[in-house]
Design a protein around this motif. Structure first.
Motif, short mmCIF file in Angstrom:
data_model
loop_
_atom_site.label_atom_id
_atom_site.label_comp_id
_atom_site.label_asym_id
_atom_site.label_seq_id
_atom_site.Cartn_x
_atom_site.Cartn_y
_atom_site.Cartn_z
N ARG A 184 3.85 -1.50 9.56
CA ARG A 184 3.89 -1.31 8.10
C ARG A 184 5.07 -2.10 7.49
O ARG A 184 4.92 -2.77 6.47
CB ARG A 184 4.07 0.17 7.76
CG ARG A 184 2.82 1.00 8.03
CD ARG A 184 3.02 2.41 7.55
NE ARG A 184 1.99 3.29 8.07
CZ ARG A 184 1.92 4.58 7.77
NH1 ARG A 184 2.82 5.13 6.98
NH2 ARG A 184 0.95 5.32 8.25
N SER A 235 0.84 -1.21 0.00
CA SER A 235 0.00 0.00 0.00
C SER A 235 0.87 1.25 0.00
O SER A 235 2.08 1.18 0.28
CB SER A 235 -0.89 0.00 1.24
OG SER A 235 -0.06 0.18 2.37
N ASP A 236 0.26 2.41 -0.25
CA ASP A 236 1.02 3.66 -0.28
C ASP A 236 1.67 3.94 1.08
O ASP A 236 2.81 4.38 1.16
CB ASP A 236 0.10 4.83 -0.66
CG ASP A 236 -0.26 4.76 -2.15
OD1 ASP A 236 0.36 3.93 -2.85
OD2 ASP A 236 -1.17 5.50 -2.59
#
Ligand SMILES: Nc1ncnc2c1ncn2[C@@H]1O[C@H](COP(=O)(O)OP(=O)(O)OP(=O)(O)O)[C@@H](O)[C@H]1O
Ligand SMILES: [Mg+2]
Length: 534
Positions: free
Chosen positions: A50, A17-18
């Motif tokens: 993340r 994901s970004d």
């Protein structure tokens, strides 16, 4: 460096994901977790989460900072593969474009002399004969790593992959194989979990692309003692080497080691495409260049020095520095000082000696006591405990492979030590024998038990035996330790009293040696004592 555009381009394919990409880009640049948290205005916990997702999506397993290193390595190779593909698209005719060269561990070669024949032989075996397994062997400091670095520069265009790994830090086999597989772009995912399948996967890779895999410092995973066998827990490296030698593939594994792994010997015997080269010292003109590069002024004794150190470039570099510092650069003065084993040379030899088995050490001590070439049957006679002929031959072969013993010049079958090693082993022996006499503990007495200090006489008398130089050294050393002949005699007699009621096995040669030394003390010490004899 991995381009950020490249990372952005591959992120969607991996499902990144970004927000994960933001954290990844900063981590790859080397920012710490707290730094990334600050920059992105989130908690450190969130950064870890993340990055954790990113590792999962790239199939990176393990713990701690090693994961980021693995990911970096993977991204570098993906990036290089991507660059190679785009270059191939631009220049479709270009043959053997190098896709990946991982040789951070290769030393930079500044000055390089000679070795033209060795370079030509290695190139012939690797490039023309397409050998799958090549071993470059030789004593420490002889120039294996340097020669290989030079060779790789010369033949790099022949390979799609060049991977150089040192085994000095003894990586467990699975760690080594994971790291190896990660170098190949097509092997990024689903690395098998068991060793056997990892080896098969590595062979598949070496079959599908032409790769030069250099394994340096292989002796680190070999056992101390009889050369060529593996340390406990490292036997699978043998399996890897065997399969790399036996199975067809288009790559070459170049092994650099003090000792030949037993699989290499086996494969050579079976006429498989495996070769080995025993590296000896530099020839005189090249060795002279080393002395020159160390700033020594020309000296008529340079060739003597080179011969004494058998052209070993590391030994010559070390000794040249010592000569520069303590003898104002004069080799003649250094040689007059009458010692070859000085400072760092001693540490360097200590490392080689420590790798030997007890039998190999005993052989070295025997040769030092003799100080001249001795034949195989005579050598065998010297041991108190019987040694099997095959065991002795194996140990001699192992020592020869390590360039620690040589054939004597005047006798076709005799063995001896080269001058520097002779001096080193003699020093060690004198020190240890004197310490054994000083400690007065039977369980500490080893050399006096295993080694006989004099020629075994035909009649049972210790009188009028020729005094060997080593015995004079021992006498003089004892004298500097105790400064009193009566005290030395008392120490020796005390050892004799310790032997009472002991079995012949416990006594070994101790009684003979002590009686002989006592006899020697009755004759005068060589006097005045010379410094170099102490
Ligand atoms: N052909 C050469 N010309 C100039 N210098 C050399 C040459 N070969 C080796 N040397 C120098 O000798 C030293 C030892 O070389 P190198 O490290 O290659 O030995 P090695 O056999 O790999 O030793 P080790 O077994 O300890 O790894 C290095 O400082 C190197 O620069
Ligand atoms: Mg090396």
């Amino acid at each position: 460096m991995i381009s950020q555009d490249f990372l952005k381009a591959i992120a969607p394919d991996r499902g990144i994901s970004d927000s994960e990409l933001e954290a990844l880009l900063l981590a790859i640049e080397g920012h710490s977790t707290s730094d990334i948290a600050k920059q992105l205005g989130i908690r450190e916990e969130a950064v870890r989460k993340r990055l954790g997702e990113v590792y999962k999506k790239f199939h990176i397993t393990g713990f701690g900072p090693g994961k980021l290193a693995k990911l970096q390595q993977l991204l570098v190779s993906l990036y290089q593969e991507h660059q190679m593909r785009s270059r191939e698209q631009r220049e479709p005719g270009e043959k053997n474009a190098r896709s990946y060269q991982d040789w951070e561990e290769v030393p930079t070669v500044s000055a390089f002399y000679g070795r033209t024949q060795e370079l030509a032989a290695l190139e012939q075996w690797i490039v023309k004969d397409r050998c799958r397994l090549v071993a470059l062997l030789g004593i420490g400091g002889i120039g294996k790593t340097t020669l290989t670095a030079k060779l790789v520069k010369q033949i790099q265009g022949e390979f799609q992959f060049i991977i150089w790994r040192s085994l000095r830090r003894t990586p467990p086999i699975n760690e080594f194989l994971d790291d190896l597989l990660l170098c190949f772009p097509h092997q990024k995912t689903d690395i098998p979990s068991n060793t056997d399948s990892k080896i098969s996967r590595a062979i598949e890779q070496l079959r599908s692309s032409r790769c030069l895999l250099i394994l340096d410092d292989v002796e680190a995973i070999l056992n101390k003692g009889i050369a060529g066998h593996y340390r406990e827990g490292y036997e699978s490296y043998g399996e890897l080497i065997r399969r790399l030698g036996e199975k067809p593939h288009q790559s070459c594994i170049l092994i650099l080691s003090l000792e030949k792994p037993k699989e290499v010997a086996l494969l050579e015997r079976e006429n498989l495409p495996a070769r080995s080269l025993q590296l000896s010292g530099l020839k005189a003109p090249e060795a002279r260049e080393i002395l020159k590069s160390k700033g020594l002024p020309e000296d008529s004794e340079w060739d003597t020095l080179i011969k004494l150190y058998r052209g070993n470039p590391l030994a010559l570099k070390i000794i040249a520095t010592t000569i520069q510092e303590f003898f104002a650069g004069s080799v003649t003065e250094f040689l007059q000082y009458n010692t070859l084993v000085i400072g760092d040379i001693s540490d360097f030899l200590e490392q080689q000696f420590d790798r030997l088995s007890e039998l190999e050490k005993d052989i070295m001590y025997c040769l030092a006591i003799a100080q001249e070439p001795i034949s195989l049957p005579k050598l065998r006679e010297q041991f108190f405990l019987p040694v099997s002929p095959s065991g002795l031959l194996e140990a001699l072969e192992s020592l020869r492979q390590r360039s620690l013993i040589e054939k004597g010049q005047d006798s076709a079958t005799g063995f001896t030590l080269q001058p520097v090693i002779m001096e080193f082993v003699t020093n060690r022996l004198v020190e240890q024998v004197c310490e054994e006499i000083a400690t007065q503990k039977l369980d500490k007495i080893q050399l006096l038990r295993n080694q006989i200090l004099f020629e075994i006489p035909a009649q049972n008398t210790l009188k009028n035996l020729e005094t060997r130089p080593i015995v004079t050294r021992i006498k003089n050393r004892l004298f500097t330790m105790f400064r009193n002949e009566k005290l030395i005699e008392a120490k020796l007699s005390e050892i004799q009293s310790l032997l009472q009621d002991k079995s012949p096995l416990e006594i070994g040669y101790v009684d003979n040696n002590v009686r002989y030394l006592l006899e020697q003390f009755k004759s005068k010490l060589t006097s005045p004592l010379k410094e170099e004899q102490l």
